[in-house]
Design a protein around this motif. Structure first.
Motif, mmCIF file in Angstrom:
data_model
loop_
_atom_site.group_PDB
_atom_site.id
_atom_site.type_symbol
_atom_site.label_atom_id
_atom_site.label_comp_id
_atom_site.label_asym_id
_atom_site.label_seq_id
_atom_site.Cartn_x
_atom_site.Cartn_y
_atom_site.Cartn_z
ATOM 1 N N VAL A 1 -31.048 123.481 -70.372
ATOM 2 C CA VAL A 1 -31.784 122.888 -69.250
ATOM 3 C C VAL A 1 -30.807 122.262 -68.258
ATOM 4 C CG1 VAL A 1 -33.433 121.088 -68.593
ATOM 5 C CG2 VAL A 1 -33.859 122.493 -70.625
ATOM 6 N N LEU A 2 -29.808 121.534 -68.786
ATOM 7 C CA LEU A 2 -28.820 120.893 -67.918
ATOM 8 C C LEU A 2 -28.042 121.925 -67.119
ATOM 9 C CD1 LEU A 2 -27.268 118.401 -66.938
ATOM 10 C CD2 LEU A 2 -25.761 118.671 -68.938
ATOM 11 N N ARG A 3 -27.606 122.978 -67.771
ATOM 12 C CA ARG A 3 -26.828 123.998 -67.080
ATOM 13 C C ARG A 3 -27.632 124.625 -65.943
ATOM 14 N NH1 ARG A 3 -24.289 129.239 -70.081
ATOM 15 N NH2 ARG A 3 -26.508 129.619 -70.483
ATOM 16 N N ALA A 4 -28.897 124.937 -66.198
ATOM 17 C CA ALA A 4 -29.743 125.525 -65.165
ATOM 18 C C ALA A 4 -29.950 124.554 -64.012
ATOM 19 C CB ALA A 4 -31.086 125.934 -65.764
ATOM 20 N N ALA A 5 -30.134 123.255 -64.335
ATOM 21 C CA ALA A 5 -30.356 122.262 -63.292
ATOM 22 C C ALA A 5 -29.123 122.085 -62.407
ATOM 23 C CB ALA A 5 -30.747 120.929 -63.924
ATOM 24 N N CYS A 6 -27.961 122.053 -63.049
ATOM 25 C CA CYS A 6 -26.729 121.873 -62.279
ATOM 26 C C CYS A 6 -26.416 123.091 -61.419
ATOM 27 C CB CYS A 6 -25.560 121.591 -63.224
ATOM 28 S SG CYS A 6 -25.631 119.968 -64.030
ATOM 29 N N SER A 7 -26.729 124.274 -61.918
ATOM 30 C CA SER A 7 -26.412 125.501 -61.178
ATOM 31 C C SER A 7 -27.183 125.585 -59.867
ATOM 32 C CB SER A 7 -26.711 126.730 -62.036
ATOM 33 O OG SER A 7 -28.105 126.873 -62.255
ATOM 34 N N ASN B 1 -20.330 122.065 -62.261
ATOM 35 C CA ASN B 1 -21.710 121.554 -62.262
ATOM 36 C C ASN B 1 -22.108 121.044 -60.880
ATOM 37 O OD1 ASN B 1 -20.580 118.860 -62.109
ATOM 38 N ND2 ASN B 1 -20.357 118.884 -64.333
ATOM 39 N N ASN B 2 -21.438 121.604 -59.839
ATOM 40 C CA ASN B 2 -21.720 121.187 -58.459
ATOM 41 C C ASN B 2 -21.525 119.688 -58.261
ATOM 42 O OD1 ASN B 2 -22.461 123.625 -56.986
ATOM 43 N ND2 ASN B 2 -24.192 123.748 -58.422
#
Length: 449
Positions: free
Chosen positions: A408-414, A357-358
């Motif tokens: 949404v969380l996965r897209a934001a972290c990516s 998650n960076n």
């Protein structure tokens, strides 16, 4: 599921916050309910009413609630049996000039279900009874020091071990130290001949290691210290008899609150007769409102409903399903850095910074999920505090909301810029540090000061 494209209006919440902020330090009476534990600018700040597992804020927005007043509402908001008992007692009186029969009746019910509850006393808040337990332990053993593990309230003896210890004299701070959960060796090293008691939450979200609680009990007996269980969360939730029943270990003293009265203010101190009898004329622990009748009427009704409706096994099963499905979801989405831990009736979603998650801050990830759940009409602070009012349909709604929020969380972290996905300020930690507070033995005497 209906998803709001826009976040709910919180205009009235913000107006109330502006009025109260200059009058009320921190703006709230309960830190866990305050704005620091919610996404500021996104989450509602004030609730107006509740029924079952649904609450309405002052702006009229409805939310499915998984916080449940930070734990007390084991039966849900406005439970008809409990409310009827309160109303009936209200018609007779609230607080009296002499004792009330409910003091005896509720004590009898607790004695019948809580292991080791040979004697029972009532008060109002959890820290009332944990502090009374500490004073009793010191009086009974003739010792001064305390070892603790978990959260035990705001009083000097405990809060001295945290980052919010301003105002606590150094002499008081020196008498309390912490130990690591599931680490019997850390207790053995710290427990000396001036240790009055070991107090802990018997479990929070991690299960006790095989033999840990039993070993703790044995070690306390060997060293002449009392074992005290803080069962604010586990009492009348993990089992009718709390953690003592669930794990088959009796403490010398045990402290309860939260679920016992379904939202009314009541706390309970139970324990061995020979220890509790010091309350007769040696240890002073009396309060004007300890026998307040509305709360006792609520407790009597709550305990009756919990038993008659077999509530706790159902909550355990529901919660286990919710946790398993969440963890299955995180695996399918290839997000192993978030998982659900704990027990059926009370579990928690955790987040961990990782290369996947960076290395996003866990509190920021939690904030994004909270924001997306609010957008979908769900009030959540990371916990699943289940109640009898929650239904299978509520769980499915929650899981669907999790599916969307985690996407949404996965897209934001990516993107490596998760903060841009948040429409307000992220939640804040309660304490600046969360472990290794005031441990013992310390490296030097200087560390104690």
């Amino acid at each position: 599921m209906t998803t709001n494209a826009n976040l709910p209006s919180i205009e009235q919440s913000n107006a109330l916050w502006k009025r109260g902020r200059g009058l009320i330090p921190s703006g709230t009476q309960t830190l866990a309910k305050g704005p620091t534990q919610h996404v500021q600018g996104v989450a509602p700040k004030y609730l107006a009413r509740g029924r079952g597992a649904t609450v309405w804020d002052v702006d009229g927005n409805a939310f499915l609630d998984f916080t449940m007043a930070v734990g007390p509402l084991i039966l849900g908001y406005a439970h008809p049996v409990v409310d009827a008992a309160i109303a009936a007692q209200l018609a007779e009186g609230i607080t009296f000039s002499l004792m009330h029969p409910l003091e005896v009746e509720v004590a009898e019910r607790i004695h019948a279900v809580v292991p080791g509850a040979e004697r029972i006393r009532f008060s109002k808040t959890g820290c009332d009874v944990t502090s009374a337990a500490i004073r009793l332990a010191r009086a009974f053993t003739g010792r001064s020091k305390v070892l603790c593990c978990g959260y035990h309230g705001w009083h000097d003896w405990y809060i001295a071990t945290t980052a919010r210890a301003a105002g606590v004299p150094a002499a008081v701070s020196a008498l309390t130290h912490t130990f690591a959960y599931n680490d019997l060796d850390s207790v053995a090293q710290a427990l000396d001949d001036d240790t009055a008691c070991v107090i802990l939450e018997p479990t929070v979200f991690a299960a006790p290691a095989e033999g840990f609680l039993q070993g703790l009990s044995r070690l306390c007996r060997q060293r002449g210290a009392l074992l005290v269980f803080d069962e604010m969360w586990t009492g009348f939730r993990l089992a009718m008899g709390g953690a003592q029943e669930r794990f088959g270990v009796e403490a010398d003293l045990a402290c309860f609150s939260k679920a016992v009265a379904n939202g009314m203010p009541l706390s309970v101190l139970t324990g061995r007769a020979d220890v509790m009898e010091l309350l007769e004329d040696q240890v002073f622990f009396f309060t004007t409102f300890g026998g307040e009748a509305l709360s006792l009427a609520a407790a009597k009704a709550t305990l009756d409903v919990l038993q008659a409706d077999n509530v706790l096994p159902r909550l355990e099963a529901m919660g286990r399903t919710l946790a398993q499905e969440y963890n299955n979801l995180s695996q399918r989405l290839e997000m192993p850095f978030t998982r659900c831990v704990g027990y059926g009736a009370r579990s928690m979603v955790t987040f961990e910074a990782s290369p996947l998650n960076n290395n996003t801050d866990p509190l920021l990830m939690k904030s994004i999920v909270q924001q997306e759940l609010i957008r979908r009409g769900i009030l959540w602070t990371g916990f699943h505090n289940l109640s009898a009012a929650h239904t299978d349909a509520d769980l499915e709604r929650m899981l669907q909301a999790y599916r969307e929020a985690l996407e949404v969380l996965r897209a934001a972290c990516s993107k490596g810029d998760a903060r841009s996905a948040l429409c307000g300020d992220p939640v804040q930690p309660v304490f600046r540090r969360t472990d290794n507070f005031h441990t013992k033995p310390l490296a030097t005497d200087k560390d104690v000061r």
